[in-house]
Design a protein around this motif. Structure first.
Motif, PDB file in Angstrom:
ATOM      1  N   GLU A  90      -3.445 -61.859  67.366  1.00 47.96           N
ATOM      2  CA  GLU A  90      -4.802 -61.354  67.063  1.00 47.96           C
ATOM      3  C   GLU A  90      -5.818 -61.786  68.113  1.00 47.96           C
ATOM      4  O   GLU A  90      -7.020 -61.702  67.888  1.00 47.96           O
ATOM      5  N   ILE A  94      -5.592 -56.767  68.063  1.00 47.52           N
ATOM      6  CA  ILE A  94      -4.181 -56.916  67.705  1.00 47.52           C
ATOM      7  C   ILE A  94      -3.326 -56.397  68.864  1.00 47.52           C
ATOM      8  O   ILE A  94      -3.481 -55.245  69.296  1.00 47.52           O
ATOM      9  N   LYS A 104       3.348 -63.827  63.365  1.00 44.25           N
ATOM     10  CA  LYS A 104       2.065 -63.511  64.001  1.00 44.25           C
ATOM     11  C   LYS A 104       1.508 -64.706  64.768  1.00 44.25           C
ATOM     12  O   LYS A 104       1.905 -65.844  64.523  1.00 44.25           O
ATOM     13  N   LEU A 106      -2.018 -66.455  65.323  1.00 48.23           N
ATOM     14  CA  LEU A 106      -3.330 -66.494  64.638  1.00 48.23           C
ATOM     15  C   LEU A 106      -4.244 -67.505  65.306  1.00 48.23           C
ATOM     16  O   LEU A 106      -3.779 -68.479  65.893  1.00 48.23           O
TER      17      LEU A 106
END
Ligand code: GLN
Length: 207
Positions: A90, A94, A104, A106
């Protein structure tokens, strides 16, 4: 021979020097074909995720990286090199990663505190490893060893069983992963003095 990927975004020389210090030959290469002949591959990374993944794609490195990982070659990711292995980040929107490790990337939460002090982001400096599994990277490395971090983002694997170590900085975050022939660290072994050099030596010996 160890191939260190040069896609214009890494602290390549310090990684190469780290391997030289432990007696291992490592070449820096911007030629994806060299990865296919290397015994083991290192993906360093400093900078923004989106720039790195774009440079990897433009440099023709994506397929060769996926191929050497699939073939079972020992593969070491460092800092952004760990993050790039994940599904998406992110950071500045994205952006898709290599999706080798589902999960992911983060950003640290805002307003983290420790002992009443606000914790600044990026997390920059020495911090302790809480080793969770005897990964090849940590042979002979004591639990609680201090290593050097510089990052604002952290990885969150879908499958927690790949986590080899965590570190606490406001939150407990993944400091290293290990899955089969892939090891990767959020911290910088090449900047973590003797402990870090021991990890580079461990990687060079990894079967
Ligand atoms: N040192 C870095 O390049 C950090 C990688 C990534 N941009 C992060 O902030 O987590």
């Amino acid at each position: 021979m160890i191939a260190i990927i040069d896609y214009g975004m890494g602290n390549l020389r310090s990684v190469q020097k780290g391997f030289e210090k432990v007696g291992c030959e490592a070449i820096v290469t911007s030629d994806p074909k060299v990865l296919l002949d290397a015994e083991r591959v290192v993906l360093p990374g400093v900078g923004a995720f989106r720039d790195c993944i774009r440079n990897l794609e433009e440099g023709g490195f994506v397929e060769p990286i996926l191929k050497v990982i699939k073939e079972g070659k020992p593969f070491l990711g460092i800092c952004l090199g760990l993050q790039l292995l994940f599904t998406e980040s992110e950071e500045f929107g994205i952006h898709k990663g290599l999706d080798v490790i589902p999960g992911k990337v983060l950003r640290f939460p805002e307003g983290m505190e420790q002992a009443g002090e606000e914790l600044k982001v990026p997390h920059m400096g020495w911090n302790q490893l809480d080793i969770k599994r005897p990964s090849p990277l940590f042979n002979g490395v004591d639990n609680g060893s201090n290593v050097y971090f510089v990052h604002s983002y952290y990885v969150k694997p879908n499958d927690e069983s790949v986590v080899a170590a965590t570190t606490n900085y406001g939150i407990d975050f993944c400091a290293a992963i290990w899955r089969d022939n892939v090891v990767a660290a959020q911290f910088h072994p090449e900047k973590s003095q003797d402990k870090g050099l021991a990890m580079l030596k461990n990687f060079a010996a990894m079967k």
